[in-house]
Design a protein around this motif. Structure first.
Motif, PDB file in Angstrom:
ATOM      1  N   THR A  14      -2.209  -4.379   0.022  1.00  0.00           N
ATOM      2  CA  THR A  14      -3.417  -3.885  -0.487  1.00  0.00           C
ATOM      3  C   THR A  14      -3.475  -2.779  -0.618  1.00  0.00           C
ATOM      4  N   LYS A  58      -6.432  -3.764  -9.202  1.00  0.00           N
ATOM      5  CA  LYS A  58      -5.140  -3.089  -8.103  1.00  0.00           C
ATOM      6  C   LYS A  58      -4.447  -1.927  -8.803  1.00  0.00           C
ATOM      7  N   ASP A 112      -6.688  -1.898  -1.310  1.00  0.00           N
ATOM      8  CA  ASP A 112      -8.072  -1.662  -1.121  1.00  0.00           C
ATOM      9  C   ASP A 112      -8.364  -0.490   0.730  1.00  0.00           C
ATOM     10  N   SER A 149       0.455  -1.096  -0.148  1.00  0.00           N
ATOM     11  CA  SER A 149      -0.298  -0.140   0.156  1.00  0.00           C
ATOM     12  C   SER A 149       1.028   1.330  -0.066  1.00  0.00           C
ATOM     13  N   GLY A 201      -4.393  -9.543  -2.277  1.00  0.00           N
ATOM     14  CA  GLY A 201      -5.424  -8.219  -1.937  1.00  0.00           C
ATOM     15  C   GLY A 201      -6.216  -8.011  -0.355  1.00  0.00           C
ATOM     16  N   LYS A 202      -6.168  -8.716   0.319  1.00  0.00           N
ATOM     17  CA  LYS A 202      -7.097  -8.554   1.008  1.00  0.00           C
ATOM     18  C   LYS A 202      -6.081  -8.529   2.516  1.00  0.00           C
ATOM     19  N   CYS A 203      -4.976  -8.032   2.803  1.00  0.00           N
ATOM     20  CA  CYS A 203      -3.620  -7.762   3.949  1.00  0.00           C
ATOM     21  C   CYS A 203      -4.824  -7.233   5.201  1.00  0.00           C
TER      22      CYS A 203
END
Length: 506
Positions: free
Chosen positions: A435, A263, A437, A184, A427-429
């Motif tokens: 991630t 992403k 998000d 991120s 991608g859901k860290c």
């Protein structure tokens, strides 16, 4: 279709402690926990749990525990639970099994089989609290000889030799390549802040350097020029301290990179200079490098683009002929050789590659250092070692084997909160690190995360000074490649020969 996979973890909830606050629901991006309003009860879908422990840490009443699933297949040393699970997963998906993090197989960790020397009576130890202890390191090519000229009665001298570009760091520990997109923005910025505050370097990885960070943090950045050429422009190259050509990495030697289009946000697209929402594909080879001569052309093109003011590094995965490759790279003009070993981490890699390709970094360091010394060209480059550096003792041992400095990646992520659930590729860290998000990424506060990183560097550096003092050494430079300070324990003769160390007691 009914899945035949066993859950990896089991979740235990103490009902007498649970207050139905739903913190666990909000903290889990994998939707493991859910609240049933009609029953006024919490439920956990164990099939979705990845064992990141985020819900356990943030549960206000300590009502949760997550542990490995005790259920297991019949014991079989050939067909382990992991082998059966991987085979079952591929039978259900027909795809390549991906994973994140570093190699978790029980290969020998040579750092754990090397012990350090200590000074006693005839060569007394040094107290780092009362004596100066030098960890400062210079990265880059060094001249064969120095021409000096005295210019004062006090004995001051002037160096007459033209010095190649070198970069000074306050501790021989750098943050390894982790690109914006793979991690991120908040995690990326945290690394930049920490490197700037402590006087070391962070590596941008192959995803470029956001323009708003260049002026403030560029002088502490190693910028990569990888096969995809993402984000590479003249300003990017010239704002940095070092330019690095990425040939390979330890977690996936010979394999390219892939950042999925979902992403690639507007900001990432701008930084990488690609359309928003498109896959960022990095070919395995750089299609303008098929020989040492081709590599030399790119090295000098980058030196030309930066007015010969910055060292150029070349990063390769540690493989069986790393020493020969490194020799060619130095002769091609590389100022720094970055070696990434078998235990190197990654955001996403085919599991079969990560677990079976490459060699441990300890063997690669020793063989490369020895080869360059034998050829009389060791001074023409610095060596940065990466892939499995877990503590300050690993740093000291890597330098004694022949490295000038080390890259840390997984250790830095753990300092920021990572618990190695190895689901980076989703991608859901839950910890906001791997991630894009926005809801998850804001869980990283760069001010707090960078402080944790600085604390890590400070703690390791203090420990390194203690170890150096115990060996009777007051400068890290005196330890580089000095394998007399190492002894092997529980190693085979061939391993001692490759490492260039004697057995304990010799």
């Amino acid at each position: 279709m009914q899945s035949y996979l066993l859950p990896e973890f089991e979740v235990e909830r103490k009902e007498e402690k649970c207050i139905r606050c739903q913190v666990c629901v909000r903290q889990c991006a994998f939707e493991t926990h859910r609240y049933d309003e009609e029953l006024d009860r919490m439920f956990s879908d164990v099939e979705k749990c990845v064992g990141c422990q985020r819900c356990v840490v943030f549960c206000p009443t300590n009502a949760l525990s997550v542990r490995p699933n005790p259920s297991a297949y019949k014991l079989n040393y050939s067909w382990t639970d992991e082998r059966i699970s991987d085979l079952t997963k591929q039978a259900e998906t027909g795809g390549v099994i991906l994973t994140g993090g570093g190699n978790d197989k029980p290969y020998r960790v040579y750092f754990d089989h090397l012990v350090l020397n200590a000074s006693q009576v005839t060569n007394p130890s040094i107290d780092p609290l009362r004596e100066p202890m030098e960890l400062r390191t210079f990265l880059g090519c060094k001249p064969d000889t120095l021409a000096l000229e005295s210019w004062s009665e006090l004995g001051d001298v002037e160096i007459r030799t033209a010095m190649p570009p070198n970069v000074m760091i306050e501790t021989p520990i750098l943050f390894t390549a982790m690109s914006y997109g793979a991690i991120s923005y908040q995690a990326f910025k945290s690394l930049a802040i920490a490197a700037s505050e402590y006087g070391t370097l962070f590596n941008t990885g192959e995803g470029g350097l956001p323009k708003e960070l260049r002026a403030k943090y560029g002088r502490n950045a190693i910028v990569q020029c990888a096969s995809g050429r993402f984000g590479v422009d003249a300003e990017y190259l010239n704002c940095a301290a070092v330019v690095e050509i990425k040939i390979g990495q330890g977690a996936k030697p010979g394999i390219g990179g892939h950042l999925p289009g979902e992403k690639v946000s507007c900001s990432i697209a701008e930084t990488r200079m690609i359309p928003e929402g498109t896959d960022a594909l990095s070919p395995a080879p750089q299609h303008d490098i098929y020989s040492i001569e081709d590599l030399s052309t790119l090295i000098y093109a980058l030196k030309e683009a930066t007015n010969y003011e910055k060292p150029v590094s070349v990063k390769i995965a540690a493989v069986h002929n790393s020493a020969a490759i490194a020799s060619g790279m130095v002769r091609a003009g590389a100022d720094i050789i970055a070696l990434d070993g078998l235990r190197g981490g990654t955001g996403a890699a085919p599991k079969i590659i990560r677990d079976n390709v490459g060699i441990p970094i300890e063997l690669a360091i020793a063989s490369v250092d020895q080869r360059l010394r034998e050829e009389g060209i060791r001074n023409r480059c610095s060596i940065i070692a990466a892939g499995g550096i877990r503590c300050s003792a690993d740093v000291i041992k890597a330098i004694a084997l022949g490295a000038d400095a080390v890259y840390i990646g997984t250790a830095a992520l753990v300092a920021m909160g990572c618990t190695l659930c190895q689901k980076c590729y989703t991608g859901k860290c839950n910890w906001g690190i791997c991630t894009q998000d926005p809801y998850l990424a804001k869980r990283i506060n760069p001010d707090i995360a960078s402080r944790r990183l600085v604390n890590l560097l400070r703690g390791w550096s203090l420990e390194m000074k203690e170890m150096l003092g115990g060996m009777g050494i007051n400068a890290i430079e005196s330890l580089r490649g000095n394998r007399d300070h190492l002894r092997g324990v529980g190693l085979e003769e061939w391993e001692l020969d490759v490492l260039g160390v004697k057995g304990a007691g010799e």
